[in-house]
Design a protein around this motif. Sequence first.
Motif, PDB file in Angstrom:
ATOM      1  N   LEU A 120      47.487  39.842  43.514  1.00 38.53           N
ATOM      2  CA  LEU A 120      47.541  40.930  42.539  1.00 38.53           C
ATOM      3  C   LEU A 120      48.397  40.583  41.326  1.00 38.53           C
ATOM      4  CD1 LEU A 120      48.041  43.955  44.985  1.00 38.53           C
ATOM      5  CD2 LEU A 120      45.980  43.435  43.659  1.00 38.53           C
ATOM      6  N   SER A 121      49.231  39.559  41.477  1.00 38.38           N
ATOM      7  CA  SER A 121      50.207  39.271  40.420  1.00 38.38           C
ATOM      8  C   SER A 121      49.529  38.740  39.156  1.00 38.38           C
ATOM      9  CB  SER A 121      51.254  38.279  40.921  1.00 38.38           C
ATOM     10  OG  SER A 121      50.657  37.007  41.108  1.00 38.38           O
ATOM     11  N   SER A 122      48.336  38.164  39.291  1.00 29.38           N
ATOM     12  CA  SER A 122      47.623  37.663  38.117  1.00 29.38           C
ATOM     13  C   SER A 122      46.150  37.483  38.437  1.00 29.38           C
ATOM     14  CB  SER A 122      48.241  36.326  37.688  1.00 29.38           C
ATOM     15  OG  SER A 122      47.247  35.438  37.246  1.00 29.38           O
ATOM     16  N   GLU A 123      45.301  37.746  37.448  1.00 26.48           N
ATOM     17  CA  GLU A 123      43.865  37.616  37.685  1.00 26.48           C
ATOM     18  C   GLU A 123      43.444  36.160  37.811  1.00 26.48           C
ATOM     19  OE1 GLU A 123      41.453  39.997  34.928  1.00 26.48           O
ATOM     20  OE2 GLU A 123      42.716  41.674  35.597  1.00 26.48           O
ATOM     21  N   ASP A 124      44.308  35.242  37.359  1.00 24.84           N
ATOM     22  CA  ASP A 124      43.987  33.820  37.459  1.00 24.84           C
ATOM     23  C   ASP A 124      44.443  33.229  38.785  1.00 24.84           C
ATOM     24  OD1 ASP A 124      43.227  34.046  34.763  1.00 24.84           O
ATOM     25  OD2 ASP A 124      45.308  33.724  34.158  1.00 24.84           O
ATOM     26  N   SER A 160      36.858  30.154  46.322  1.00 26.57           N
ATOM     27  CA  SER A 160      37.310  30.613  44.994  1.00 26.57           C
ATOM     28  C   SER A 160      37.448  32.136  45.026  1.00 26.57           C
ATOM     29  CB  SER A 160      36.285  30.228  43.929  1.00 26.57           C
ATOM     30  OG  SER A 160      35.112  30.999  44.118  1.00 26.57           O
ATOM     31  N   ARG A 161      38.077  32.665  43.982  1.00 24.54           N
ATOM     32  CA  ARG A 161      38.253  34.118  43.872  1.00 24.54           C
ATOM     33  C   ARG A 161      36.902  34.846  43.959  1.00 24.54           C
ATOM     34  NH1 ARG A 161      43.179  36.921  41.498  1.00 24.54           N
ATOM     35  NH2 ARG A 161      42.507  39.063  41.225  1.00 24.54           N
ATOM     36  N   GLU A 162      35.911  34.317  43.251  1.00 18.52           N
ATOM     37  CA  GLU A 162      34.580  34.941  43.238  1.00 18.52           C
ATOM     38  C   GLU A 162      33.934  34.892  44.616  1.00 18.52           C
ATOM     39  OE1 GLU A 162      35.616  32.657  40.956  1.00 18.52           O
ATOM     40  OE2 GLU A 162      36.006  34.215  39.447  1.00 18.52           O
ATOM     41  N   GLN A 163      33.997  33.709  45.235  1.00 16.51           N
ATOM     42  CA  GLN A 163      33.406  33.568  46.579  1.00 16.51           C
ATOM     43  C   GLN A 163      34.074  34.500  47.577  1.00 16.51           C
ATOM     44  OE1 GLN A 163      34.248  29.392  46.979  1.00 16.51           O
ATOM     45  NE2 GLN A 163      32.084  28.816  46.887  1.00 16.51           N
ATOM     46  N   LEU A 164      35.404  34.619  47.455  1.00 20.40           N
ATOM     47  CA  LEU A 164      36.140  35.472  48.394  1.00 20.40           C
ATOM     48  C   LEU A 164      35.721  36.932  48.229  1.00 20.40           C
ATOM     49  CD1 LEU A 164      38.333  35.632  50.602  1.00 20.40           C
ATOM     50  CD2 LEU A 164      39.987  36.082  48.793  1.00 20.40           C
ATOM     51  N   LEU A 165      35.615  37.381  46.981  1.00 24.80           N
ATOM     52  CA  LEU A 165      35.207  38.772  46.727  1.00 24.80           C
ATOM     53  C   LEU A 165      33.826  39.028  47.322  1.00 24.80           C
ATOM     54  CD1 LEU A 165      36.469  39.276  43.052  1.00 24.80           C
ATOM     55  CD2 LEU A 165      37.451  40.202  45.152  1.00 24.80           C
ATOM     56  N   ASN A 169      32.692  41.328  50.640  1.00 30.03           N
ATOM     57  CA  ASN A 169      31.666  42.346  50.397  1.00 30.03           C
ATOM     58  C   ASN A 169      32.239  43.447  49.518  1.00 30.03           C
ATOM     59  OD1 ASN A 169      29.311  43.805  50.579  1.00 30.03           O
ATOM     60  ND2 ASN A 169      29.832  44.735  52.555  1.00 30.03           N
ATOM     61  N   ASP A 170      32.877  43.032  48.444  1.00 30.81           N
ATOM     62  CA  ASP A 170      33.684  43.960  47.676  1.00 30.81           C
ATOM     63  C   ASP A 170      33.711  43.531  46.211  1.00 30.81           C
ATOM     64  OD1 ASP A 170      35.307  46.232  47.652  1.00 30.81           O
ATOM     65  OD2 ASP A 170      36.292  45.578  49.493  1.00 30.81           O
ATOM     66  N   HIS A 171      34.232  44.384  45.354  1.00 35.45           N
ATOM     67  CA  HIS A 171      34.403  44.013  43.959  1.00 35.45           C
ATOM     68  C   HIS A 171      35.872  44.082  43.588  1.00 35.45           C
ATOM     69  CE1 HIS A 171      34.557  48.350  43.259  1.00 35.45           C
ATOM     70  NE2 HIS A 171      33.586  48.391  44.143  1.00 35.45           N
ATOM     71  N   ASP A 172      36.189  43.471  42.453  1.00 38.52           N
ATOM     72  CA  ASP A 172      37.578  43.251  42.063  1.00 38.52           C
ATOM     73  C   ASP A 172      38.452  44.493  42.187  1.00 38.52           C
ATOM     74  OD1 ASP A 172      39.400  41.316  41.310  1.00 38.52           O
ATOM     75  OD2 ASP A 172      38.070  40.565  39.740  1.00 38.52           O
ATOM     76  N   GLN A 173      38.003  45.602  41.577  1.00 41.15           N
ATOM     77  CA  GLN A 173      38.866  46.781  41.518  1.00 41.15           C
ATOM     78  C   GLN A 173      39.131  47.369  42.890  1.00 41.15           C
ATOM     79  OE1 GLN A 173      36.592  48.941  38.711  1.00 41.15           O
ATOM     80  NE2 GLN A 173      38.005  48.499  37.018  1.00 41.15           N
TER      81      GLN A 173
END
Length: 206
Positions: A120-124, A160-165, A169-173
């Motif tokens: 959560l500390s950074s989007e990167d 990666s962040r995208e693969q994990l999301l 089965n979820d989206h960023d927010q």
Amino acid sequence: SFKEAEATTPLTAVTEAFEELARLLESSSGDLHLRPFIFACSHVSNLFGCLGFAFKFAEVEYVSKVNDLSEASKMFNTLSNILEHDVKNVSVRKPGSHSRNLRRVRIGLDLIKAMFEQFLSSEDCSPKDAASTAYAQVCAPYHTWAIRKAVGAGMCTLPSREQLLLKLNDHDQSVEREMRRYIVASNPIIEYIDNLYLSRDISLDW
Ligand code: 1PZ
């Protein structure tokens, strides 16, 4: 519906289990029961599948500790009872004892919390960065060199962040919201477990 689909993501299952446990702790007047604790801890298994094969050994290790506590729940009602028993038998830190395994499970819960805080500390922040930093903070001080090396190698295989999301089965927010909820809910439980040892003059440097 979308709402129902959302309610069944692996992360939601974990978060809701710990919110329920935190509510129980609040109403338990200081004596948390083992069974609901184990029930919440066993939900963490939902997350391992999202991390890939390299984390199989973390899963085996975590699940074996939770299973031991599950065995203990046949004899002991509360977390406190486990400590009382091992204090009497001078086996709090003894390999394989329930009190030691409780300490290990607690470290697992803290690791997840630290990972989420990093994420959560950074989007990167990639899952690899989040997990590496969290591991260094929370687990590495208690692990042997060989384990630390193996975990370091495993980190490189994290998605990666995208693969994990996608796997969650979820989206960023919604992931961020769930992670925040887990952090809030797990905090008093982690503190409670630490206090079981500290209140008996047992240090936490192991
Ligand atoms: C994105 C998430 C990545 C998570 C990365 C962190 C991986 C942690 C890997 C931990 C491997 C543990 C290997 C074995 C360690 C044992 O030496 C110790 C001591 O056991 P004992 O001597 O008392 O029998 N065991 C532990 O410290 C238990 C650790 C539980 C690990 C829980 C991981 C939870 C991670 C959840 C991630 C979804």
